[in-house]
Design a protein around this motif. Structure first.
Motif, mmCIF file in Angstrom:
data_model
loop_
_atom_site.group_PDB
_atom_site.id
_atom_site.type_symbol
_atom_site.label_atom_id
_atom_site.label_comp_id
_atom_site.label_asym_id
_atom_site.label_seq_id
_atom_site.Cartn_x
_atom_site.Cartn_y
_atom_site.Cartn_z
ATOM 1 N N SER A 53 14.604 -13.053 -38.321
ATOM 2 C CA SER A 53 14.126 -14.369 -38.719
ATOM 3 C C SER A 53 12.782 -14.244 -39.405
ATOM 4 N N ALA A 54 12.421 -15.282 -40.167
ATOM 5 C CA ALA A 54 11.166 -15.250 -40.907
ATOM 6 C C ALA A 54 10.493 -16.602 -40.788
ATOM 7 N N VAL A 55 9.169 -16.591 -40.808
ATOM 8 C CA VAL A 55 8.405 -17.812 -40.640
ATOM 9 C C VAL A 55 8.208 -18.509 -41.979
ATOM 10 N N ALA A 56 8.299 -19.834 -41.988
ATOM 11 C CA ALA A 56 8.064 -20.598 -43.205
ATOM 12 C C ALA A 56 6.589 -20.613 -43.536
ATOM 13 N N LEU A 57 6.256 -20.452 -44.815
ATOM 14 C CA LEU A 57 4.873 -20.459 -45.263
ATOM 15 C C LEU A 57 4.542 -21.802 -45.899
ATOM 16 N N PRO A 58 3.378 -22.359 -45.612
ATOM 17 C CA PRO A 58 3.007 -23.664 -46.162
ATOM 18 C C PRO A 58 2.835 -23.652 -47.675
ATOM 19 N N LEU A 96 8.670 -10.516 -48.547
ATOM 20 C CA LEU A 96 8.955 -11.942 -48.629
ATOM 21 C C LEU A 96 10.463 -12.149 -48.730
ATOM 22 N N THR A 97 10.953 -13.182 -48.071
ATOM 23 C CA THR A 97 12.376 -13.476 -48.108
ATOM 24 C C THR A 97 12.600 -14.957 -48.377
ATOM 25 N N ASN A 98 13.822 -15.286 -48.708
ATOM 26 C CA ASN A 98 14.247 -16.675 -48.798
ATOM 27 C C ASN A 98 14.522 -17.152 -47.380
ATOM 28 N N SER A 99 13.799 -18.172 -46.905
ATOM 29 C CA SER A 99 13.908 -18.585 -45.511
ATOM 30 C C SER A 99 15.295 -19.123 -45.172
ATOM 31 N N LYS A 100 16.056 -19.562 -46.183
ATOM 32 C CA LYS A 100 17.399 -20.075 -45.937
ATOM 33 C C LYS A 100 18.427 -18.960 -45.882
ATOM 34 N N ASP A 101 18.105 -17.817 -46.439
ATOM 35 C CA ASP A 101 18.984 -16.652 -46.418
ATOM 36 C C ASP A 101 18.102 -15.420 -46.489
ATOM 37 N N GLY A 102 17.847 -14.817 -45.325
ATOM 38 C CA GLY A 102 16.919 -13.696 -45.244
ATOM 39 C C GLY A 102 17.330 -12.476 -46.036
ATOM 40 N N LYS A 152 6.853 -25.558 -48.975
ATOM 41 C CA LYS A 152 6.959 -25.293 -47.548
ATOM 42 C C LYS A 152 8.420 -25.247 -47.108
ATOM 43 N N GLY A 153 8.749 -24.240 -46.315
ATOM 44 C CA GLY A 153 10.093 -24.107 -45.792
ATOM 45 C C GLY A 153 11.017 -23.250 -46.625
ATOM 46 N N ASP A 154 10.591 -22.853 -47.833
ATOM 47 C CA ASP A 154 11.461 -22.079 -48.722
ATOM 48 C C ASP A 154 11.209 -20.578 -48.656
ATOM 49 N N LEU A 155 10.183 -20.170 -47.932
ATOM 50 C CA LEU A 155 9.762 -18.776 -47.977
ATOM 51 C C LEU A 155 9.507 -18.251 -46.570
ATOM 52 N N GLY A 156 9.855 -16.984 -46.371
ATOM 53 C CA GLY A 156 9.572 -16.308 -45.105
ATOM 54 C C GLY A 156 8.882 -14.983 -45.362
ATOM 55 N N VAL A 157 8.293 -14.399 -44.319
ATOM 56 C CA VAL A 157 7.638 -13.100 -44.447
ATOM 57 C C VAL A 157 8.013 -12.240 -43.253
ATOM 58 N N ARG A 158 8.282 -10.968 -43.528
ATOM 59 C CA ARG A 158 8.612 -10.026 -42.471
ATOM 60 C C ARG A 158 7.638 -8.848 -42.544
ATOM 61 N N LEU A 159 7.323 -8.310 -41.389
ATOM 62 C CA LEU A 159 6.450 -7.140 -41.300
ATOM 63 C C LEU A 159 7.166 -6.054 -40.525
ATOM 64 N N SER A 160 7.094 -4.844 -41.021
ATOM 65 C CA SER A 160 7.608 -3.697 -40.282
ATOM 66 C C SER A 160 6.535 -2.619 -40.248
ATOM 67 N N ILE A 161 6.629 -1.787 -39.235
ATOM 68 C CA ILE A 161 5.750 -0.620 -39.128
ATOM 69 C C ILE A 161 6.594 0.608 -39.421
ATOM 70 N N ASP A 162 6.304 1.264 -40.538
ATOM 71 C CA ASP A 162 7.032 2.457 -40.939
ATOM 72 C C ASP A 162 6.253 3.706 -40.547
ATOM 73 N N LEU A 163 6.938 4.836 -40.660
ATOM 74 C CA LEU A 163 6.309 6.123 -40.365
ATOM 75 C C LEU A 163 5.943 6.842 -41.664
ATOM 76 N N ALA A 164 4.781 7.454 -41.671
ATOM 77 C CA ALA A 164 4.318 8.174 -42.853
ATOM 78 C C ALA A 164 4.917 9.577 -42.950
ATOM 79 N N THR A 165 5.502 10.058 -41.869
ATOM 80 C CA THR A 165 6.049 11.421 -41.842
ATOM 81 C C THR A 165 7.452 11.456 -42.439
ATOM 82 N N PRO A 166 7.703 12.297 -43.435
ATOM 83 C CA PRO A 166 9.066 12.424 -43.969
ATOM 84 C C PRO A 166 9.968 13.157 -42.977
ATOM 85 N N PRO A 167 11.281 12.939 -43.030
ATOM 86 C CA PRO A 167 12.188 13.568 -42.057
ATOM 87 C C PRO A 167 12.065 15.079 -41.984
#
Length: 283
Positions: A53-58, A96-102, A152-167
């Motif tokens: 899920s993503a939060v709507a931005l004002p 950034l995502t579309n809040s109606k369809d992530g 308002k209500g059309d946009l969402g934001v997601r955050l992830s924590i990635d790893l800097a180390t390659p496989p």
């Protein structure tokens, strides 16, 4: 190489903060004023929750009331600590995502900016909605807001924590550092009021096109190779809803194998690394 963990519980907190903008008045503005003033509200995230899920931005308004949107200072504090105390192990990723369809990108022409009384800092967004955020001194960030020009209500934001180390460079010593530093960041270095933005990390997940992983190391004159099993309970974090996940395996750092044991995958097989999140509520 990414280790994604998306953060919905935190986003819900931000959504509550963003709701405070509902009464901000919108006034007419000249073309010149509109070009200079896309302002802002709301951000952020926690990988400690469900990633979908993503939060709507004002809405950005040329006359936006200062302080009505989510303050950037706490996210700035998290990112600053991550970059100075994370030992180069972690990378923050924003989308950034579309809040109606992530699964869809943000609307064309979407703009982001960091705003204060003294600053207007545009944030570049690529065609997939990805963007990075800068960090500032505590004094400069204390009055900043984060927002967009999308209604308002059309946009969402997601955050992830990635790893800097390659496989191909992941060994057991690095797995143990990732877990130790991640837990120390959350429990000792981050202030209590931003801990919800950072996940509890319990290991490293490796996902590949085919379940063919080994740990290789040498003891004396003897070379050892240990096959790693696929974990049927693991699902690759980036897998779209309704799609079958690639095969994944887990390293927690608590295994008895030596620090020098290096992850090996079959050449030509695409492999990505992710942080393994604890399956409990954030403290």
């Amino acid at each position: 190489m990414k280790a994604q963990a998306l953060m919905t519980a935190a986003l819900a907190v931000i959504a509550a903060c963003s709701a405070m903008t509902a009464n901000a008045a919108t006034t007419a503005a000249s073309t010149a004023a509109s070009a200079a003033a896309p302002t802002a509200a709301s951000t952020a995230a926690s990988t400690a929750a469900s990633p979908d899920s993503a939060v709507a931005l004002p809405t950005v308004q040329s006359d936006m009331k200062r302080g009505a949107s989510f303050p950037y200072k706490r996210l700035n504090e998290l990112l600053s600590k991550l970059r100075t105390e994370g030992e180069g192990l972690f990378i923050s990723r924003f989308v950034l995502t579309n809040s109606k369809d992530g699964s869809k990108p943000p609307p064309p022409g979407t703009k982001l900016a960091l705003m204060s009384d003294d600053d207007y800092i545009p944030i570049p967004v690529d065609d997939k909605g990805r963007f990075d955020l800068p960090t500032f001194s505590e004094q400069r960030a204390k009055d900043m807001d984060f927002g967009t020009n999308v209604p308002k209500g059309d946009l969402g934001v997601r955050l992830s924590i990635d790893l800097a180390t390659p496989p191909e460079m992941l060994d057991m010593a690095t797995v143990r550092r990732i877990v130790t530093v991640g837990q120390r960041l959350r429990t000792e270095l981050l202030p209590w009021y931003v801990r919800w933005m950072f996940p509890q990390i319990d290991g490293v997940i490796a996902c590949s096109d085919a379940p063919q992983w080994n740990l290789d190391w040498t003891e004396g004159a003897q070379r050892w190779r240990l096959p790693l099993p696929a974990d049927a309970q693991l699902r690759e974090p980036e897998t779209p809803k309704g799609k079958t996940s690639r095969a994944c395996t887990l390293l927690t750092g608590q295994e008895q194998w030596p620090d020098a044991a290096l992850l090996q995958t079959t050449p030509g097989i695409n492999t990505k690394l992710y942080v393994k999140l604890r399956n409990s509520r954030p403290s």
